[in-house]
Design an enzyme around this catalytic site. Structure first.
Site, PDB file in Angstrom:
ATOM      1  N   ASP A  58      -3.470  -0.725   4.281  1.00  0.00           N
ATOM      2  CA  ASP A  58      -4.797  -0.260   3.854  1.00  0.00           C
ATOM      3  C   ASP A  58      -5.722   0.044   5.027  1.00  0.00           C
ATOM      4  O   ASP A  58      -6.946  -0.092   4.910  1.00  0.00           O
ATOM      5  CB  ASP A  58      -5.494  -1.284   2.933  1.00  0.00           C
ATOM      6  CG  ASP A  58      -4.599  -1.713   1.792  1.00  0.00           C
ATOM      7  OD1 ASP A  58      -3.957  -0.832   1.214  1.00  0.00           O
ATOM      8  OD2 ASP A  58      -4.544  -2.921   1.504  1.00  0.00           O
TER       9      ASP A  58
ATOM     10  N   LYS B 104      -4.429   4.980   6.662  1.00  0.00           N
ATOM     11  CA  LYS B 104      -3.347   5.873   7.118  1.00  0.00           C
ATOM     12  C   LYS B 104      -3.397   7.212   6.400  1.00  0.00           C
ATOM     13  O   LYS B 104      -3.135   8.247   6.990  1.00  0.00           O
ATOM     14  CB  LYS B 104      -1.978   5.214   6.876  1.00  0.00           C
ATOM     15  CG  LYS B 104      -1.738   4.003   7.730  1.00  0.00           C
ATOM     16  CD  LYS B 104      -0.389   3.377   7.433  1.00  0.00           C
ATOM     17  CE  LYS B 104      -0.285   2.758   6.069  1.00  0.00           C
ATOM     18  NZ  LYS B 104      -1.103   1.569   5.842  1.00  0.00           N
TER      19      LYS B 104
ATOM     20  N   GLY C 229      -0.829   2.878  -1.368  1.00  0.00           N
ATOM     21  CA  GLY C 229      -1.938   3.584  -2.004  1.00  0.00           C
ATOM     22  C   GLY C 229      -2.728   4.279  -0.924  1.00  0.00           C
ATOM     23  O   GLY C 229      -3.473   3.648  -0.193  1.00  0.00           O
ATOM     24  N   HIS C 230      -2.504   5.577  -0.772  1.00  0.00           N
ATOM     25  CA  HIS C 230      -3.186   6.313   0.286  1.00  0.00           C
ATOM     26  C   HIS C 230      -4.324   7.137  -0.299  1.00  0.00           C
ATOM     27  O   HIS C 230      -4.100   8.069  -1.062  1.00  0.00           O
ATOM     28  CB  HIS C 230      -2.187   7.208   1.038  1.00  0.00           C
ATOM     29  CG  HIS C 230      -1.195   6.407   1.825  1.00  0.00           C
ATOM     30  ND1 HIS C 230      -0.079   6.936   2.405  1.00  0.00           N
ATOM     31  CD2 HIS C 230      -1.173   5.093   2.114  1.00  0.00           C
ATOM     32  CE1 HIS C 230       0.586   5.971   3.020  1.00  0.00           C
ATOM     33  NE2 HIS C 230      -0.053   4.844   2.850  1.00  0.00           N
TER      34      HIS C 230
ATOM     35  N   GLN D  18       2.241   0.681   4.161  1.00  0.00           N
ATOM     36  CA  GLN D  18       2.018  -0.746   4.464  1.00  0.00           C
ATOM     37  C   GLN D  18       1.560  -0.916   5.929  1.00  0.00           C
ATOM     38  O   GLN D  18       0.891  -0.043   6.448  1.00  0.00           O
ATOM     39  CB  GLN D  18       3.269  -1.582   4.162  1.00  0.00           C
ATOM     40  CG  GLN D  18       3.560  -1.721   2.667  1.00  0.00           C
ATOM     41  CD  GLN D  18       4.341  -0.559   2.085  1.00  0.00           C
ATOM     42  OE1 GLN D  18       5.317  -0.103   2.661  1.00  0.00           O
ATOM     43  NE2 GLN D  18       3.935  -0.076   0.937  1.00  0.00           N
TER      44      GLN D  18
HETATM   45  P1  IMP Z   1       5.487  -5.429  -2.469  1.00  0.00           P
HETATM   46  O1  IMP Z   1       5.580  -4.405  -1.394  1.00  0.00           O
HETATM   47  O2  IMP Z   1       4.949  -4.899  -3.760  1.00  0.00           O
HETATM   48  O3  IMP Z   1       6.752  -6.203  -2.637  1.00  0.00           O
HETATM   49  O4  IMP Z   1       4.384  -6.505  -1.994  1.00  0.00           O
HETATM   50  C1  IMP Z   1       4.596  -7.373  -0.888  1.00  0.00           C
HETATM   51  C2  IMP Z   1       3.311  -7.598  -0.115  1.00  0.00           C
HETATM   52  O5  IMP Z   1       2.952  -6.383   0.534  1.00  0.00           O
HETATM   53  C3  IMP Z   1       2.105  -7.995  -0.980  1.00  0.00           C
HETATM   54  O6  IMP Z   1       1.284  -8.854  -0.223  1.00  0.00           O
HETATM   55  C4  IMP Z   1       1.404  -6.673  -1.200  1.00  0.00           C
HETATM   56  O7  IMP Z   1       0.044  -6.850  -1.487  1.00  0.00           O
HETATM   57  C5  IMP Z   1       1.626  -6.011   0.146  1.00  0.00           C
HETATM   58  N1  IMP Z   1       1.578  -4.552   0.103  1.00  0.00           N
HETATM   59  C6  IMP Z   1       2.534  -3.696  -0.319  1.00  0.00           C
HETATM   60  N2  IMP Z   1       2.144  -2.421  -0.174  1.00  0.00           N
HETATM   61  C7  IMP Z   1       0.911  -2.462   0.365  1.00  0.00           C
HETATM   62  C8  IMP Z   1      -0.014  -1.454   0.794  1.00  0.00           C
HETATM   63  O8  IMP Z   1       0.226  -0.249   0.698  1.00  0.00           O
HETATM   64  N3  IMP Z   1      -1.183  -1.903   1.315  1.00  0.00           N
HETATM   65  C9  IMP Z   1      -1.447  -3.227   1.463  1.00  0.00           C
HETATM   66  N4  IMP Z   1      -0.626  -4.185   1.092  1.00  0.00           N
HETATM   67  C10 IMP Z   1       0.552  -3.820   0.551  1.00  0.00           C
END
Ligand code: IMP
Length: 426
Positions: free
Chosen positions: A13, A16, A40-41, A222
């Site tokens: 977040d 990017k 989520g971009h 991420q």
């Molecule tokens: P997952 O990727 O859904 O398995 O989540 C694993 C961890 O990564 C959690 O803490 C999510 O909140 C975090 N996470 C996954 N994608 C994002 C992102 O795009 N931005 C911020 N945190 C993310």
């Protein structure tokens, strides 16, 4: 040929999407190489706000080739919804290519993601519950379904039958509802037939583009602290969002990776659980959360907020190969009297400058801060480094000094024209 990898240098977040959209104006190709619709971009385009989840940020420009590469896990239903949503809002001329080696996310992955979280109780990860972890686990376990198989009805039928047998046994053991083969097959067959026209060997396409000397932007999802290997395991995602992961996740040679641009917020945020040494509560946290709209794009959860952490940024520089930095949401800090930057941690009475591997240790570190006077002026109309208040200039220079990374651009608002480039990158 010019390649630039965009990497989140904190816990995701960082902005990017905005940087990719901004740099994409010069790019020929934009590639998403890992993750899925957990990302989520947020992008502001022609006065409209778009939240992209799995589709690359170059989709708004008809000239750009957008690649969803082999390292991604793609949720066919959600991806098509995303695409239709864009089309309804006038984004109809786009170039999209989906790797035949990418894996798909199916409903049982989402069910298992939710269930594992529930079983973990107070040790839950705080996932996006999009089935990302279970889909990558199946890939590693060699029971995943790849796009190439998905788009061939007879092959899909066979692999889904076999996989669903295993998955239903797993679901039964966990006391969860099982899935009906016909329901999934019939529904997903329709998605497959729609997706088919975008599918190709994107590694071959990338080689062609490299040979044509194209400008290629690899859009990370991420952040490094969520990396499966180098993040705060187990509170991480299930792929690697580093510069080093790009070649394997997109099918190109490592020697083609030239520059890695780390994206960092002027402060720190994190969604989900896990250690976060510089986390703060209270008035300053609320101020930053509200001003920076720090609520999850995917899950709408309020983000945890903290001071800037240069130990994290140095970790990201080393493991992700970051050699340029973009400082985002700089305007959010206006109005805070005193700012703090963490430059080291204290662990059991010892000063350390790196991120410990063990959660047991990392959850006990205490941040060591240097304090700097903030600035009161609104900087959202600033368009050059020289126009920044002196204290803001000093804040930026201090980050460069503590991280050993040149800040090549900074952002003072969501619009494209609120991006100030200090060094051309593409
Ligand atoms: P997952 O990727 O859904 O398995 O989540 C694993 C961890 O990564 C959690 O803490 C999510 O909140 C975090 N996470 C996954 N994608 C994002 C992102 O795009 N931005 C911020 N945190 C993310």
């Amino acid at each position: 040929m010019k390649t630039l990898v965009i990497v989140g240098s904190q816990w995701g977040d960082e902005g990017k999407g905005k940087v990719t959209d901004f740099l994409a104006q010069k790019a020929d190709v934009v590639v998403r190489s890992q993750g899925g619709n957990n990302a989520g971009h947020t992008i502001l385009f022609n006065g409209q706000k778009f939240a992209l989840r799995s589709i690359p940020s170059g989709i708004f420009n008809p000239r750009i080739k957008n690649i969803m590469a082999n390292g991604m896990v793609i949720h066919p239903k959600q991806m098509l919804e995303e695409l239709h949503g864009l089309e309804e809002r006038g984004i109809t001329k786009y170039q999209l290519f989906i790797s035949n080696r990418a894996h798909i996310v199916l409903p049982y992955h989402e069910a298992l993601d939710g269930a594992f979280e529930q079983f973990k109780k107070d040790k839950k990860i705080g996932t996006t519950k999009r089935g990302i972890g279970p889909a990558y686990a199946d890939k590693a376990n060699r029971i995943g379904i790849r796009i190439a198989d998905f788009i061939e009805p007879c092959v899909f039928k066979e692999v889904l039958k076999q996989t669903l047998e295993i998955k239903n046994m797993e679901l039964k053991m966990l006391g969860l509802e099982q899935f009906d083969f016909d329901c999934i097959y019939n529904e997903y067959l329709e998605y497959a037939s729609e997706i088919k026209k975008y599918v190709c060997d994107t590694s071959l396409l990338l080689e062609e583009e490299i040979n044509k000397e194209s400008k290629i932007l690899f859009e990370g999802a991420q952040g490094v602290m969520l990396c499966l290997d180098h993040g705060t395991y187990p509170y991480v995602t299930s792929s690697s969002p580093t510069g080093a992961s790009v070649p394997v996740n997109s099918g190109i040679a490592p020697r083609y990776i030239q520059d890695v641009l780390g994206i960092c917020k002027a402060y720190t945020t994190r969604v989900g659980e896990g250690p976060f040494p510089t986390e703060i509560d209270g008035d300053i946290a609320t101020y930053i959360r509200e001003k920076g709209h720090e609520y999850g794009t995917v899950t709408k959860r309020p983000r945890r907020v903290g001071y800037l952490d240069c130990v994290v940024l140095n970790h990201a520089r080393r493991v992700a190969g970051i050699n340029h930095m973009a400082l985002m949401l700089f305007d959010v800090l206006s109005g805070i009297e005193n700012l703090k930057i963490c430059y080291a941690y204290e662990l059991d009475g010892k000063i350390i400058h790196s991120v410990p591997a063990s959660e047991y240790e990392y959850s006990r570190v205490k941040p060591i801060y240097l304090e700097m006077p903030g600035w009161q002026e609104d900087i959202s109309n600033v368009r050059s480094f020289e126009d920044l208040p002196v204290n803001a200039q000093n804040y930026l220079k201090k980050i460069e000094e503590l991280t050993h990374i040149k800040i090549s651009l900074f952002s003072v608002g969501p619009d494209r024209n609120q991006t100030i480039v200090l060094e051309e990158l593409l």
